[in-house]
Design a protein around this motif. Structure first.
Motif, PDB file in Angstrom:
ATOM      1  N   ASP A 593       0.860  -1.195   0.000  1.00 37.42           N
ATOM      2  CA  ASP A 593       0.000   0.000   0.000  1.00 37.42           C
ATOM      3  C   ASP A 593       0.897   1.246   0.000  1.00 37.42           C
ATOM      4  OD1 ASP A 593      -1.629   2.095   0.450  1.00 37.42           O
ATOM      5  OD2 ASP A 593      -2.461   1.363   2.360  1.00 37.42           O
ATOM      6  N   PRO A 594       1.200   1.771  -1.173  1.00 35.86           N
ATOM      7  CA  PRO A 594       2.167   2.876  -1.275  1.00 35.86           C
ATOM      8  C   PRO A 594       1.730   4.103  -0.472  1.00 35.86           C
ATOM      9  CG  PRO A 594       1.233   2.336  -3.446  1.00 35.86           C
ATOM     10  CD  PRO A 594       0.634   1.396  -2.468  1.00 35.86           C
ATOM     11  N   ASP A 595       0.434   4.342  -0.358  1.00 39.15           N
ATOM     12  CA  ASP A 595      -0.015   5.540   0.360  1.00 39.15           C
ATOM     13  C   ASP A 595       0.340   5.463   1.840  1.00 39.15           C
ATOM     14  OD1 ASP A 595      -0.937   6.587  -1.902  1.00 39.15           O
ATOM     15  OD2 ASP A 595      -3.063   6.085  -1.582  1.00 39.15           O
ATOM     16  N   THR A 596       0.071   4.319   2.441  1.00 40.18           N
ATOM     17  CA  THR A 596       0.385   4.140   3.849  1.00 40.18           C
ATOM     18  C   THR A 596       1.880   4.294   4.073  1.00 40.18           C
ATOM     19  OG1 THR A 596      -1.351   2.505   3.893  1.00 40.18           O
ATOM     20  CG2 THR A 596       0.083   2.606   5.827  1.00 40.18           C
ATOM     21  N   ARG A 597       2.658   3.690   3.153  1.00 38.72           N
ATOM     22  CA  ARG A 597       4.112   3.772   3.301  1.00 38.72           C
ATOM     23  C   ARG A 597       4.571   5.235   3.217  1.00 38.72           C
ATOM     24  NH1 ARG A 597       8.767   0.743   2.912  1.00 38.72           N
ATOM     25  NH2 ARG A 597       7.592  -1.198   2.821  1.00 38.72           N
ATOM     26  N   ALA A 598       4.046   5.972   2.257  1.00 42.70           N
ATOM     27  CA  ALA A 598       4.450   7.378   2.099  1.00 42.70           C
ATOM     28  C   ALA A 598       4.078   8.174   3.347  1.00 42.70           C
ATOM     29  CB  ALA A 598       3.789   7.975   0.863  1.00 42.70           C
ATOM     30  N   ALA A 599       2.875   7.901   3.878  1.00 38.10           N
ATOM     31  CA  ALA A 599       2.434   8.637   5.067  1.00 38.10           C
ATOM     32  C   ALA A 599       3.354   8.341   6.240  1.00 38.10           C
ATOM     33  CB  ALA A 599       0.990   8.258   5.404  1.00 38.10           C
ATOM     34  N   LEU A 600       3.725   7.074   6.378  1.00 41.63           N
ATOM     35  CA  LEU A 600       4.592   6.701   7.491  1.00 41.63           C
ATOM     36  C   LEU A 600       5.989   7.297   7.301  1.00 41.63           C
ATOM     37  CD1 LEU A 600       3.625   3.006   8.294  1.00 41.63           C
ATOM     38  CD2 LEU A 600       3.325   5.029   9.730  1.00 41.63           C
ATOM     39  N   ASP A 601       6.463   7.309   6.058  1.00 49.74           N
ATOM     40  CA  ASP A 601       7.782   7.899   5.783  1.00 49.74           C
ATOM     41  C   ASP A 601       7.807   9.365   6.204  1.00 49.74           C
ATOM     42  OD1 ASP A 601       9.063   5.692   4.901  1.00 49.74           O
ATOM     43  OD2 ASP A 601       8.724   6.066   2.747  1.00 49.74           O
ATOM     44  N   ALA A 602       6.754  10.080   5.818  1.00 47.99           N
ATOM     45  CA  ALA A 602       6.680  11.502   6.163  1.00 47.99           C
ATOM     46  C   ALA A 602       6.627  11.664   7.678  1.00 47.99           C
ATOM     47  CB  ALA A 602       5.450  12.140   5.522  1.00 47.99           C
ATOM     48  N   GLU A 603       5.879  10.764   8.332  1.00 45.76           N
ATOM     49  CA  GLU A 603       5.773  10.830   9.779  1.00 45.76           C
ATOM     50  C   GLU A 603       7.137  10.582  10.418  1.00 45.76           C
ATOM     51  OE1 GLU A 603       2.914   8.597  12.701  1.00 45.76           O
ATOM     52  OE2 GLU A 603       1.922   8.921  10.762  1.00 45.76           O
ATOM     53  N   LEU A 604       7.895   9.681   9.797  1.00 43.04           N
ATOM     54  CA  LEU A 604       9.220   9.356  10.325  1.00 43.04           C
ATOM     55  C   LEU A 604      10.138  10.570  10.235  1.00 43.04           C
ATOM     56  CD1 LEU A 604      11.205   7.290  11.463  1.00 43.04           C
ATOM     57  CD2 LEU A 604      11.739   6.605   9.119  1.00 43.04           C
ATOM     58  N   SER A 605      10.132  11.271   9.074  1.00 40.32           N
ATOM     59  CA  SER A 605      11.016  12.455   8.994  1.00 40.32           C
ATOM     60  C   SER A 605      10.587  13.497  10.005  1.00 40.32           C
ATOM     61  CB  SER A 605      11.051  13.086   7.591  1.00 40.32           C
ATOM     62  OG  SER A 605      10.214  12.441   6.709  1.00 40.32           O
ATOM     63  N   GLY A 606       9.264  13.617  10.201  1.00 32.93           N
ATOM     64  CA  GLY A 606       8.782  14.562  11.203  1.00 32.93           C
ATOM     65  C   GLY A 606       9.299  14.192  12.589  1.00 32.93           C
ATOM     66  N   ALA A 607       9.214  12.908  12.926  1.00 34.62           N
ATOM     67  CA  ALA A 607       9.652  12.456  14.253  1.00 34.62           C
ATOM     68  C   ALA A 607      11.143  12.684  14.424  1.00 34.62           C
ATOM     69  CB  ALA A 607       9.329  10.976  14.411  1.00 34.62           C
ATOM     70  N   ARG A 608      11.906  12.391  13.367  1.00 32.29           N
ATOM     71  CA  ARG A 608      13.355  12.585  13.461  1.00 32.29           C
ATOM     72  C   ARG A 608      13.684  14.053  13.685  1.00 32.29           C
ATOM     73  NH1 ARG A 608      15.047   8.448   8.737  1.00 32.29           N
ATOM     74  NH2 ARG A 608      15.398   6.646  10.082  1.00 32.29           N
ATOM     75  N   LEU A 609      12.983  14.919  12.957  1.00 30.28           N
ATOM     76  CA  LEU A 609      13.242  16.348  13.093  1.00 30.28           C
ATOM     77  C   LEU A 609      12.891  16.834  14.495  1.00 30.28           C
ATOM     78  CD1 LEU A 609      14.049  18.962  11.605  1.00 30.28           C
ATOM     79  CD2 LEU A 609      11.622  19.356  11.302  1.00 30.28           C
ATOM     80  N   ARG A 610      11.750  16.379  14.993  1.00 29.62           N
ATOM     81  CA  ARG A 610      11.343  16.807  16.329  1.00 29.62           C
ATOM     82  C   ARG A 610      12.382  16.443  17.369  1.00 29.62           C
ATOM     83  NH1 ARG A 610       6.377  15.594  14.212  1.00 29.62           N
ATOM     84  NH2 ARG A 610       6.382  13.387  14.752  1.00 29.62           N
ATOM     85  N   ASN A 611      13.053  15.301  17.151  1.00 30.01           N
ATOM     86  CA  ASN A 611      14.017  14.841  18.146  1.00 30.01           C
ATOM     87  C   ASN A 611      15.443  15.259  17.826  1.00 30.01           C
ATOM     88  OD1 ASN A 611      12.425  13.141  20.112  1.00 30.01           O
ATOM     89  ND2 ASN A 611      11.696  12.436  18.119  1.00 30.01           N
ATOM     90  N   GLY A 653       8.359  22.777   6.278  1.00 25.76           N
ATOM     91  CA  GLY A 653       7.933  21.647   5.449  1.00 25.76           C
ATOM     92  C   GLY A 653       8.354  20.331   6.083  1.00 25.76           C
ATOM     93  N   VAL A 654       9.615  20.300   6.557  1.00 17.91           N
ATOM     94  CA  VAL A 654      10.101  19.067   7.169  1.00 17.91           C
ATOM     95  C   VAL A 654       9.414  18.834   8.515  1.00 17.91           C
ATOM     96  CG1 VAL A 654      12.127  17.755   7.809  1.00 17.91           C
ATOM     97  CG2 VAL A 654      12.291  19.478   6.033  1.00 17.91           C
ATOM     98  N   VAL A 655       9.229  19.929   9.288  1.00 16.51           N
ATOM     99  CA  VAL A 655       8.585  19.790  10.592  1.00 16.51           C
ATOM    100  C   VAL A 655       7.223  19.118  10.438  1.00 16.51           C
ATOM    101  CG1 VAL A 655       7.606  20.995  12.574  1.00 16.51           C
ATOM    102  CG2 VAL A 655       9.726  21.803  11.565  1.00 16.51           C
ATOM    103  N   TYR A 656       6.494  19.525   9.394  1.00 11.97           N
ATOM    104  CA  TYR A 656       5.165  18.968   9.210  1.00 11.97           C
ATOM    105  C   TYR A 656       5.175  17.692   8.405  1.00 11.97           C
ATOM    106  CZ  TYR A 656       3.217  22.893  11.551  1.00 11.97           C
ATOM    107  OH  TYR A 656       2.896  23.785  12.516  1.00 11.97           O
ATOM    108  N   GLY A 657       6.375  17.187   8.124  1.00  9.53           N
ATOM    109  CA  GLY A 657       6.473  15.893   7.464  1.00  9.53           C
ATOM    110  C   GLY A 657       5.821  15.873   6.104  1.00  9.53           C
ATOM    111  N   VAL A 658       5.927  16.978   5.378  1.00  9.22           N
ATOM    112  CA  VAL A 658       5.360  16.964   4.029  1.00  9.22           C
ATOM    113  C   VAL A 658       6.457  16.722   3.010  1.00  9.22           C
ATOM    114  CG1 VAL A 658       3.383  18.356   4.564  1.00  9.22           C
ATOM    115  CG2 VAL A 658       5.490  19.468   3.840  1.00  9.22           C
TER     116      VAL A 658
END
Ligand code: GDP
Ligand code: MG
Length: 747
Positions: A593-611, A653-658
């Motif tokens: 499911d490419p959409d779920t993967r893309a959403a999770l990827d974006a969430e991951l960059s957001g999490a990394r940035l936050r930390n 942009g990165v903060v919001y994981g877009v």
């Protein structure tokens, strides 16, 4: 062509000289063609302009005549040798060989033949010092065209020195000038006939006599040759230059006291030594001019006069000026757009291509996001910078800029700025870095520093993408009085920046940088078709300055910032998301499911940035920016903006994981920002928060490059610290008021 050697404005150490070479100084009033002549004689390539005050650096180049090679010095232009500041001292120091300058063996004084009387004033002063001198009577073409006939022979006889008619721009008269220079230097030592050409009043003579002991005891042989006339000339220079509020350097305390004492005595006796000397010199000059200058009856008004009747008219001239500025800014934004888009696309594509060839990981991330991204964020400014400086170059070379400075002088003067501050302020709309360097055309230290202090408030092009994002995402699309809200807000932000800069100048000029007003001594040069080569040279110079001064700092900051926002990679939050990604079916599996993967990827960059370190820094500053209506995510953006303002957009942009590529995802970023809510359900981004953020960006000194250039130009940490301090305080205070008052009013 050999590059001329330069040393910086205001410096007391001349550039490197050829060993044992004799020195020829080219001096004269501004805009008489000194640099043109210098370039012709030395084959150098120094900047020529049709705007008084272009040459503010001492430029040195070689000239070979026969078997001997000389050093030629392009001395900054001056109307008179009288000086009030270290900058104005350069002309006289270069001629007299004081304060670390070598003493020239010959002065070539360049005169504008169309303005003989005023130009002879400086000739007279140099003659008073008894310096070896020949005259280059330049702009003969213009004098001919204006119907002015100068009896060169009579002029030579009356002055007692050689006079060579030249037209430097067309290389006429240069051979005769070279011959004359060689002859003058062979005639060792060439000196003009001794003796002043005018006789001081008895009272003035008494002033000079009183100062002579201070010159002889405290500066033996330093000022001029040890002959009475030169010493007397030095005394007159001191009398006319030293004042209670001059900024001169290296004046012995005894001499200063003696001058102030004589000035006080003169005032009490109702005299003004200054006026006495000036009018006596001009009386002599007027008689001379009447003798050697013959003019044809005027054929009617010249083109320049006819244009000026409109262009410096208090009403029509101002209207034309505003219309012209409107066209310039219109063009600046409309024309640069395709180039900006192209540059962004090019860097985006280069990054993508590179990422395709590299294994995923830190190296790829660094090269693509840190390095290429950083270079891209520098290059993307070039279209607007090139366009603005193209306009400035054309306006300067055509002669219009002097009129604009003249018109603006009234406005500028009200807030304590010099008329010439207009050009740097205009440049500030592209980028503060070249604008701060453009302050060098002002002679006085105070005028220059005051302009530097307020230039960072003008709306530079780096603020534009930030304004666009904030206005686009936080304000309703719609019209007020039939005009689009977004456009109105944008214009309001430009006006806000300009007005604040002028107000800041008024305040700083009355407090931190107090100083007497000086009248704008600005010649209005004749209108000319712009010389494209000299415009191109200005343009290249400014672009080079931007790339080397701002570009390197922006790039370095972008890389540091990339590191701040990249490390550390691992965190408990990121580990959870990584585990969820790992649990997904593999990408080529039938149930992927490419959409779920893309959403999770974006969430991951957001999490990394936050930390990341930067993310934590954002959180750290949250209490400070909370009263302005900002949350920690904006805090991270502000940390990023410090490298270069426009980085704010990509950081958010990165903060919001877009994803990293904000331009394509801009719409997504806007949606994410609108959807963001506080814990209590209020939206984070309201138009009020947007306004607070706009005000903050307009006023904050968020630019490392600007601060670095101010440090370099003022040679002190004091001034960049001051700019940073006052602008940050202003930004915080203004945003605080906007947010708190807005909230109180129920927005
Ligand atoms: P500087 O300020 O004394 O160094 O003067 P520049 O060398 O920068 O020249 C000022 C302007 O005068 C430039 O636009 C030159 O192209 C122009 N210029 C220089 N020499 C001549 C000349 O002999 N005749 C005319 N008509 N223009 C000249
Ligand atoms: Mg010059």
């Amino acid at each position: 062509m050999s590059e001329p050697r330069r040393d910086c404005h205001g410096s007391a150490t001349p550039g490197p000289r050829g060993p044992g070479r004799r020195l020829i100084a080219i001096a004269g009033n501004p805009n008489t063609g000194k640099t043109t002549l210098f370039n012709r004689l030395t084959g150098a390539n120094a900047r020529v302009g049709n705007y008084p005050g272009i040459t503010v650096e001492r430029t040195l180049g070689p000239l070979t005549l026969g078997v001997e090679t000389f050093d030629v010095l392009d001395v900054p232009g001056a109307y008179s040798l009288v000086s009030r500041s270290p900058e104005e001292q350069i002309a006289i120091d270069s001629l007299l060989g004081r304060h670390g300058h070598a003493r020239p063996d010959l002065v070539v004084l360049v005169l504008d033949a169309t303005n003989l009387g005023r130009n002879l004033y400086m000739v007279l002063q140099v003659l008073e010092f008894g310096l070896p001198m020949i005259l280059a009577l330049n702009m003969m073409d213009a004098a001919d065209a204006a119907g002015l006939h100068i009896d060169v022979g009579a002029l030579e006889r009356r002055l007692g020195i050689p006079v060579v008619p030249t037209t430097a721009s067309k290389a006429h008269g240069l051979d005769a000038l070279r011959t004359q220079i060689a002859d003058a230097l062979d005639d060792d030592p060439l000196s003009p006939p001794p003796g002043w050409r005018w006789t001081p009043t008895p009272a003035l003579e008494a002033d000079l006599a009183a100062l002579v002991p201070h010159l002889e005891t405290e500066r033996p042989g330093d000022l001029g040759a040890p002959m009475p006339d030169a010493t007397r000339a030095a005394a007159l220079w001191a009398l006319m230059s030293i004042d209670a509020d001059d900024e001169l350097e290296g004046i012995p305390a005894g001499l200063r006291l003696a001058v102030l004492d004589r000035l006080k005595g003169a005032r009490e006796a109702g005299r003004d030594p200054d006026t006495e000397a000036v009018s006596a010199r001009y009386a002599w000059i007027d008689r001379l001019v009447a003798e050697v200058l013959h003019r044809d009856p005027p054929p009617g008004r010249s083109w320049t006069e006819r244009l000026d009747a409109v262009l410096i008219h208090p009403v029509a001239g101002f209207a034309f000026f505003l219309a012209l500025m409107f066209v310039v800014f219109q063009a600046l934004f409309a024309w640069s757009d395709p180039a900006i888009t192209a540059i962004e696309a090019l860097f985006g594509a280069t990054g993508d291509a590179l990422r395709g060839t590299l294994a995923p990981g830190m190296t790829a991330d660094f090269l693509v996001d840190g390095l290429i991204g950083g270079v891209g964020s520098v290059i993307v400014f070039l279209p607007q910078i090139v366009l603005l400086f193209l306009f400035i170059g054309l306006l300067e070379d055509s002669g219009y800029m002097a009129r604009a400075a003249f018109l603006m002088d009234r406005v500028m003067n009200k807030v304590g700025l010099h008329g010439r501050a207009f050009v740097p302020l205009l440049s500030g709309f592209a980028c503060a870095v070249p604008a701060i360097m453009a302050t060098r055309t002002m002679e006085r230290r105070r005028d220059r520093f005051l302009t530097m202090m307020v230039v960072p408030l003008t709306t530079c092009s780096a603020r534009l993408p930030v304004y666009t994002l904030i206005i686009g995402s936080l304000f309703p699309a719609g019209d007020v009085f039939g005009l689009p809200i977004a456009g109105l807000l944008m214009i309001a932000m430009y006006l806000f920046g300009t007005v604040t800069a002028l107000l800041a100048a008024a305040v700083i000029g009355r407090t931190v940088l107090k100083g007497p007003r000086v009248p704008l001594l600005l010649e209005l040069p004749p209108y000319r078709a712009p010389d494209l080569r000299s415009v191109a040279r200005l343009l290249l110079g400014r672009v080079k300055t931007f790339l080397t001064e701002a570009g390197t700092v922006i790039l370095a900051c972008s890389i540091v910032l990339w590191g701040l926002l990249y490390f550390p990679r691992a965190s408990p939050e990121a580990a959870v998301i990584e585990a969820r990604i790992a649990a997904l079916p593999s990408e080529d599996a039938p149930d992927a499911d490419p959409d779920t993967r893309a959403a999770l990827d974006a969430e991951l960059s957001g999490a990394r940035l936050r930390n990341s370190l930067g993310g934590r820094l954002g959180r750290l500053v949250e209490p400070v920016i909370e009263p302005l209506g900002f949350d920690w995510k904006i805090g991270v953006g502000l940390v990023g903006a410090f490298a270069a303002r426009e980085v704010f957009v990509s950081t958010l942009g990165v903060v919001y994981g877009v994803g990293g590529d904000v331009d394509e995802e801009n719409a997504t970023l806007r949606e994410r920002m609108r959807a963001e809510h506080h814990a209590d359900g209020r939206p984070v981004y309201s138009p009020l928060a947007g306004l607070s953020l706009l005000v903050f960006f307009a006023l904050a000194a968020q630019c490392m490059s600007t601060l670095a250039v101010i440090k370099r130009e003022t040679r002190s940490w004091r001034w960049p610290s001051f700019v940073f301090g006052y602008m940050t305080a202003l930004a915080w205070g203004a945003s605080f008021l906007v947010w708190q008052i807005g909230r109180a009013l129920g927005f």
